[in-house]
Design a protein around this motif. Structure first.
Motif, PDB file in Angstrom:
ATOM      1  N   ARG A 206       0.837  -1.205   0.000  1.00 39.93           N
ATOM      2  CA  ARG A 206       0.000   0.000   0.000  1.00 39.93           C
ATOM      3  C   ARG A 206       0.870   1.252   0.000  1.00 39.93           C
ATOM      4  NH1 ARG A 206      -2.859  -2.498   3.980  1.00 39.93           N
ATOM      5  NH2 ARG A 206      -2.592  -0.794   5.481  1.00 39.93           N
ATOM      6  N   TRP A 207       1.996   1.187   0.729  1.00 42.34           N
ATOM      7  CA  TRP A 207       2.930   2.323   0.730  1.00 42.34           C
ATOM      8  C   TRP A 207       3.461   2.563  -0.681  1.00 42.34           C
ATOM      9  CZ3 TRP A 207       4.535   6.455   3.201  1.00 42.34           C
ATOM     10  CH2 TRP A 207       5.769   7.024   2.863  1.00 42.34           C
ATOM     11  N   GLN A 208       3.826   1.508  -1.369  1.00 43.91           N
ATOM     12  CA  GLN A 208       4.328   1.629  -2.734  1.00 43.91           C
ATOM     13  C   GLN A 208       3.262   2.229  -3.644  1.00 43.91           C
ATOM     14  OE1 GLN A 208       7.383   1.063  -3.808  1.00 43.91           O
ATOM     15  NE2 GLN A 208       6.878   1.636  -5.922  1.00 43.91           N
ATOM     16  N   ALA A 209       2.011   1.776  -3.482  1.00 39.24           N
ATOM     17  CA  ALA A 209       0.917   2.295  -4.311  1.00 39.24           C
ATOM     18  C   ALA A 209       0.676   3.768  -4.027  1.00 39.24           C
ATOM     19  CB  ALA A 209      -0.354   1.488  -4.045  1.00 39.24           C
ATOM     20  N   ARG A 210       0.742   4.123  -2.741  1.00 42.92           N
ATOM     21  CA  ARG A 210       0.464   5.515  -2.374  1.00 42.92           C
ATOM     22  C   ARG A 210       1.563   6.448  -2.873  1.00 42.92           C
ATOM     23  NH1 ARG A 210      -0.814   6.874   3.757  1.00 42.92           N
ATOM     24  NH2 ARG A 210      -2.527   5.474   3.233  1.00 42.92           N
ATOM     25  N   THR A 211       2.828   6.068  -2.693  1.00 44.08           N
ATOM     26  CA  THR A 211       3.925   6.937  -3.133  1.00 44.08           C
ATOM     27  C   THR A 211       3.963   7.044  -4.652  1.00 44.08           C
ATOM     28  OG1 THR A 211       5.438   5.040  -2.978  1.00 44.08           O
ATOM     29  CG2 THR A 211       5.373   6.557  -1.103  1.00 44.08           C
ATOM     30  N   THR A 212       3.554   5.972  -5.352  1.00 47.68           N
ATOM     31  CA  THR A 212       3.486   6.032  -6.803  1.00 47.68           C
ATOM     32  C   THR A 212       2.396   6.997  -7.241  1.00 47.68           C
ATOM     33  OG1 THR A 212       4.290   3.764  -7.033  1.00 47.68           O
ATOM     34  CG2 THR A 212       3.108   4.705  -8.913  1.00 47.68           C
ATOM     35  N   ALA A 213       1.247   6.940  -6.568  1.00 46.61           N
ATOM     36  CA  ALA A 213       0.127   7.819  -6.915  1.00 46.61           C
ATOM     37  C   ALA A 213       0.461   9.279  -6.658  1.00 46.61           C
ATOM     38  CB  ALA A 213      -1.114   7.413  -6.121  1.00 46.61           C
TER      39      ALA A 213
END
Length: 204
Positions: A71-78
């Motif tokens: 989720r951290w990876q998804a959030r920082t990508t977004a």
């Protein structure tokens, strides 16, 4: 990024019941037992952080991303957008200025939340404070300046009173008052003047 396909674990699945007649938005996601959010939790997280909903669901399967690291990876990508410089008009939009603001006196700072609108200045010459001699041998009197000042993130202005005197740092000589404090001080000053001038308490 498009929204994930409708599956039994993703929002927008058409409301069909899953095995055991469970509500799909309340179904627990498989994953770490210490961080095991429901689909509804992820939807709330996306809304709270202004993320695209798809950022918290797998793009291919539509399954919720359950582990914290994913989720951290998804959030920082977004949120991986460059930080761009802000023009003065973006820091302090004229359309948001209060009606009393003198736009030519808008104050800008290296710290965005310290930027503010200010009114025109009300000045009173001070005979008992040190003035400044001009180049043509004239005395420019010291003065007290008063004006409204409001930082953009605040709901109401404050009143600043500054002693402008030769050899005195204006920042040190500034009093910052809330509107209530200024009103109380103003009433006290007027009362002191009445007492000093011998105004009686008798009503004609």
């Amino acid at each position: 990024m498009p929204y994930p396909p409708a599956t039994k674990n993703a929002p927008g699945a058409g409301g069909a019941a899953t095995e055991g007649n469970e509500n799909p938005t309340n179904q627990q996601i498989e994953g770490d037992s210490l961080s095991n959010p429901t689909v509804a939790d992820l939807i709330a997280e996306a809304r709270r952080h202004n993320l695209p909903l798809a950022a918290l669901f797998d793009a291919e399967s539509g399954a919720p991303i359950s582990t914290p690291s994913a989720r951290w990876q998804a959030r920082t990508t977004a949120h991986n957008e460059p930080i761009v410089p802000l023009a003065e008009a973006e820091l302090m939009p004229a359309s948001e200025a209060p009606q009393w603001a003198d736009l030519d006196s808008t104050s800008y700072s290296h710290t965005p939340e310290m930027c503010g609108w200010r009114s025109r200045t009300y000045s009173v010459a001070l005979a008992s404070a040190r003035g400044q001699w001009t180049d043509d041998d004239k005395l420019f009197p010291a003065r007290a300046d008063m004006y409204l000042y409001q930082q953009r993130h605040r709901s109401e202005p404050r009143i600043r009173i500054v002693r402008m005197e030769d050899g005195v740092d204006p920042d040190v000589a500034t009093v910052r008052l809330s509107l209530d404090e200024a009103a109380e001080l103003a009433h006290g000053i007027l009362l002191a003047i009445d007492v000093a001038r011998g105004i009686t308490d008798e009503v004609a």
